[in-house]
Motif scaffolding. Structure first.
Motif, mmCIF file in Angstrom:
data_model
loop_
_atom_site.group_PDB
_atom_site.id
_atom_site.type_symbol
_atom_site.label_atom_id
_atom_site.label_comp_id
_atom_site.label_asym_id
_atom_site.label_seq_id
_atom_site.Cartn_x
_atom_site.Cartn_y
_atom_site.Cartn_z
ATOM 1 N N ASN A 79 -4.709 56.103 -1.407
ATOM 2 C CA ASN A 79 -4.989 56.760 -2.679
ATOM 3 C C ASN A 79 -6.228 56.063 -3.226
ATOM 4 O O ASN A 79 -6.148 55.034 -3.883
ATOM 5 C CB ASN A 79 -3.818 56.636 -3.663
ATOM 6 N N VAL B 84 -1.904 58.631 -10.028
ATOM 7 C CA VAL B 84 -0.807 58.627 -9.049
ATOM 8 C C VAL B 84 -0.920 59.897 -8.215
ATOM 9 O O VAL B 84 -1.125 60.990 -8.737
ATOM 10 C CB VAL B 84 0.561 58.555 -9.761
ATOM 11 N N LYS C 294 0.552 62.495 -5.133
ATOM 12 C CA LYS C 294 1.594 62.987 -4.239
ATOM 13 C C LYS C 294 0.865 63.601 -3.053
ATOM 14 O O LYS C 294 -0.123 64.310 -3.229
ATOM 15 C CB LYS C 294 2.449 64.063 -4.911
ATOM 16 N N TRP D 129 7.157 65.661 -0.587
ATOM 17 C CA TRP D 129 5.943 64.979 -1.031
ATOM 18 C C TRP D 129 6.214 63.485 -1.109
ATOM 19 O O TRP D 129 7.293 63.060 -1.503
ATOM 20 C CB TRP D 129 5.526 65.503 -2.408
ATOM 21 N N THR E 288 4.725 59.697 -2.644
ATOM 22 C CA THR E 288 3.966 59.223 -3.805
ATOM 23 C C THR E 288 3.267 57.910 -3.465
ATOM 24 O O THR E 288 3.874 57.012 -2.886
ATOM 25 C CB THR E 288 4.909 59.007 -5.008
ATOM 26 N N GLU F 20 0.569 55.083 -5.392
ATOM 27 C CA GLU F 20 -0.099 54.618 -6.611
ATOM 28 C C GLU F 20 -1.608 54.488 -6.371
ATOM 29 O O GLU F 20 -2.046 54.317 -5.230
ATOM 30 C CB GLU F 20 0.468 53.263 -7.041
ATOM 31 N N ARG G 160 0.380 63.439 -9.785
ATOM 32 C CA ARG G 160 1.785 63.509 -10.201
ATOM 33 C C ARG G 160 1.909 63.715 -11.657
ATOM 34 O O ARG G 160 1.171 63.519 -12.500
ATOM 35 C CB ARG G 160 2.500 62.242 -9.791
#
Length: 180
Positions: free
Chosen positions: A82, A87, A89, A142, A144, A146, A180
């Motif tokens: 990420n 955040v 998904k 999905w 997640t 950070e 998210r």
């Protein structure tokens, strides 16, 4: 017109007038105001990156292997980053092959690190997120991640029993991402 008819007409008009009078005469005017605390709208950057370099278009050569026959597999880790500031998904959205005659099955597992996904054997401490045909593969849930973090997927392609002999194929994986 006779008096009786005249009185019936006047009485009927009076009844109609009385019937409409309550609805016409009842008007209500009111107003109310309420002050609310303003909400917060924030924006950010959604950016999914893959591979050791953390790019969006990545040649996943580690999954390629020569000389595989029916039942053999190639397995390699794929890091999902990420690189945005919200955040994220994400999920495996689709997989395609250049030669569908080479039937392949795909197994995608989440592992703790790239070392947990060796070239041989089942990955250590894995959580399977997809197991089925390579073509059209889509993870149902999905995941997640950070901002600034990553997750490692262990990707395994297994040659099917009915695969064409002496043929090759390349696979393209497409990932979807949402904030998210």
């Amino acid at each position: 017109m006779s008096n009786k008819t005249r009185w019936l007409a006047i009485g009927g008009a009076a009844i109609v007038g009385v019937a409409f009078w309550p609805t016409l005469g009842t008007g209500a005017l009111w107003g109310q105001t309420q002050t609310l605390n303003p909400g917060t709208i924030s924006s950010g950057t959604l950016d999914l990156a893959v591979g050791s370099a953390g790019v969006s278009d990545y040649a996943f050569e580690a999954l390629g292997k020569d000389g595989l026959g029916a039942g053999d597999y190639a397995q390699a880790p794929l890091s999902i980053y990420n690189s945005g500031d919200v955040v994220m998904k994400y999920r495996l959205q689709d997989a395609n092959q250049s030669n569908p005659g080479v039937s392949l099955d795909l197994k995608v597992s989440v592992v703790a690190s790239e070392d947990a996904c060796s070239e041989e054997g089942d990955p250590a401490g894995a959580s399977v997120v997809y197991d089925g045909p390579m073509i059209g593969a889509q993870a149902p849930e999905w995941r997640t991640v950070e901002p600034g973090a990553s997750e490692v997927l262990c990707m395994r392609g297994t040659v099917g029993e009915d695969a064409e002999q002496n043929a090759s194929t390349t696979a393209t994986f497409t990932f979807a991402a949402e904030s998210r």
